[in-house]
Every structure is written in C-alpha cells, then in structure tokens.
Design a protein around this motif. Sequence first.
Motif, PDB file in Angstrom:
ATOM      1  N   TYR A 169       0.866  -1.192   0.000  1.00  0.00           N
ATOM      2  CA  TYR A 169       0.000   0.000   0.000  1.00  0.00           C
ATOM      3  C   TYR A 169       0.890   1.224   0.000  1.00  0.00           C
ATOM      4  N   GLN A 179      -1.854  -7.612  -0.338  1.00  0.00           N
ATOM      5  CA  GLN A 179      -1.356  -6.289   0.018  1.00  0.00           C
ATOM      6  C   GLN A 179      -0.889  -6.283   1.481  1.00  0.00           C
ATOM      7  N   GLU A 198     -11.847  -1.702   4.846  1.00  0.00           N
ATOM      8  CA  GLU A 198     -12.460  -2.672   3.934  1.00  0.00           C
ATOM      9  C   GLU A 198     -11.874  -2.585   2.532  1.00  0.00           C
ATOM     10  N   THR A 199     -11.605  -1.376   2.107  1.00  0.00           N
ATOM     11  CA  THR A 199     -11.041  -1.208   0.770  1.00  0.00           C
ATOM     12  C   THR A 199     -10.326   0.137   0.670  1.00  0.00           C
ATOM     13  N   ASP A 200      -9.760   0.416  -0.495  1.00  0.00           N
ATOM     14  CA  ASP A 200      -9.010   1.659  -0.709  1.00  0.00           C
ATOM     15  C   ASP A 200      -9.068   1.989  -2.197  1.00  0.00           C
ATOM     16  N   THR A 215      -7.300  -0.488  -4.576  1.00  0.00           N
ATOM     17  CA  THR A 215      -7.978  -1.790  -4.696  1.00  0.00           C
ATOM     18  C   THR A 215      -9.204  -1.678  -5.585  1.00  0.00           C
ATOM     19  N   GLU A 216      -9.977  -0.605  -5.381  1.00  0.00           N
ATOM     20  CA  GLU A 216     -11.186  -0.409  -6.207  1.00  0.00           C
ATOM     21  C   GLU A 216     -10.806  -0.293  -7.677  1.00  0.00           C
ATOM     22  N   LYS A 247      -9.730  -3.708  -9.065  1.00  0.00           N
ATOM     23  CA  LYS A 247     -10.917  -4.553  -9.234  1.00  0.00           C
ATOM     24  C   LYS A 247     -11.623  -4.196 -10.553  1.00  0.00           C
ATOM     25  N   THR A 250     -10.586 -10.858  -5.204  1.00  0.00           N
ATOM     26  CA  THR A 250     -10.521 -10.871  -3.735  1.00  0.00           C
ATOM     27  C   THR A 250      -9.249 -10.153  -3.298  1.00  0.00           C
ATOM     28  N   ARG A 251      -9.376  -9.371  -2.259  1.00  0.00           N
ATOM     29  CA  ARG A 251      -8.193  -8.734  -1.695  1.00  0.00           C
ATOM     30  C   ARG A 251      -7.908  -9.344  -0.330  1.00  0.00           C
ATOM     31  N   SER A 304      -5.368  -8.436   2.830  1.00  0.00           N
ATOM     32  CA  SER A 304      -4.440  -7.396   3.251  1.00  0.00           C
ATOM     33  C   SER A 304      -4.035  -7.567   4.715  1.00  0.00           C
ATOM     34  N   ASP A 308      -2.849  -5.214   7.449  1.00  0.00           N
ATOM     35  CA  ASP A 308      -2.743  -3.772   7.721  1.00  0.00           C
ATOM     36  C   ASP A 308      -1.981  -3.503   9.030  1.00  0.00           C
TER      37      ASP A 308
END
Length: 195
Positions: free
Chosen positions: A91, A134, A142-144, A147-148, A151, A163-164, A166, A168
Amino acid sequence: MKVLFVDSCMKQGEESRTKILCNSFLEELKKVNTGCEIETVVLKDEEMRPYNNDMVDERYKIVEDQDWDHPMLKYAKQFAEADRIVIGAPYWDLAFPSLLKIYIEHIFVSGLTFEATDKGLKGLSKADKAVFIQTAGGFVGETDPGTEYLKYVLKTLGVQEFTRVSADFIDVVGVNVEEKLAEAKKVLKDMAAAW
Ligand SMILES: Cc1cc2nc3c(=O)[nH]c(=O)nc-3n(C[C@H](O)[C@H](O)[C@H](O)COP(=O)(O)O)c2cc1C
C-alpha cells in the motif's frame, strides 16, 4: 492451470512483507494443485516504460497488423493467456507503486485483453479469478482507492472474481508483525485450498 503472478513488490525478496504473503499463497496453491504452473513477472526487474503518444501510435499499428507476437504486446499476451491472476503490491500513497499502473498501461491492448463493443468494453482475458495481496503500514479498512481501481481494471479485462487479502497496521509501533502476517497467511491458505 496457468497462474500469473504480477509481483509489484518493491523491496528485495523476503525483505518485502507483501512478497512473503504472496510466496506463502503460491506455495499453498502448488500443494493443493500439483499441475499448477506459475509464471512470474517482477515489475521492478522489467524495462517497462510508461506509455507516451509515440508508443501508443506504434502499438496501434501493431494491433492493426494483428502482430500478436510483437514484443511490445508481451505483457498483454501473457496476461490474456493466464487462467488465474495473483497481484502482490504494498500500500503506497493510498494505492500501490506506480510501476503497477505502468504495467496496466501495457496490458490494455485492444484485440488481446479487451475489445470495444457498442455496449462498452468487453474483456477477453481467459482468467476467471484474481487475488490482490497487500500489506499496509497503517489503517486501510475494507477497501481503498487502489484496490477499487484494480478490481475495475480486472473486471474490464474479463476477470470477474476479485478478492483482496491485506495485512494492515504492520508499521505501527507495538504491533506484532509476525502475528499480522500469520493471520493473512491463514486466510490465503484457506483461499488456496478452494481456488
Ligand atoms: C513510498 C511509500 C508509501 C507508503 N504509503 C503508505 C500509505 O499511504 N498508507 C499506509 O498505511 N502505509 C504506507 N506505506 C507503508 C507500507 O504500506 C508498508 O510498509 C508495507 O508493508 C510495505 O510492504 P513491503 O514490506 O512489501 O514493502 C508506504 C510505504 C512507502 C515506502
């Protein structure tokens, strides 16, 4: 099954926590699917230039000539022919290292990975599933945005399931990094078994 691993990790080998997770997933995959063939493209080792207009014109001509084996199309061809996609990237700055964006410029090739129709772009890639692995220094949730975007790119190129996984917070003082990585490895192990 041909798996393409798009290694977008920037640190060398095992120094990269993201790479550790990717290797763990690929090892699990090889255990459960002995016929699985893994092709890796290590972005930081490639001579991959960002696209400029001259390159766009050159590629347009290559596509017009349907010269699908042209070296300029090698990443797109490799991507189009894979059955599954694994992308590993840390990230960085709310997304991922820019080399991955450059790679995306190289794989968007009309006639190979997508085609334009009157209903919009249609993906031509063989792959049905992708996993994005990641690690992040701090909170992602949930997402960033990265990632969006990934996708959406994959869906556009025909890869429907994304599918991600991660890990963190791994740069936060006091966080047990090994524990965080072990949690992500467990998720990846379960995923490999069902992939
Ligand atoms: C250039 C750069 C940008 C980063 N940007 C973020 C960020 O926006 N948010 C965050 O939580 N961590 C950020 N980090 C921390 C990384 O996400 C974290 O260290 C990650 O685990 C690195 O993965 P690696 O060990 O595979 O290189 C950044 C690190 C670097 C080097």
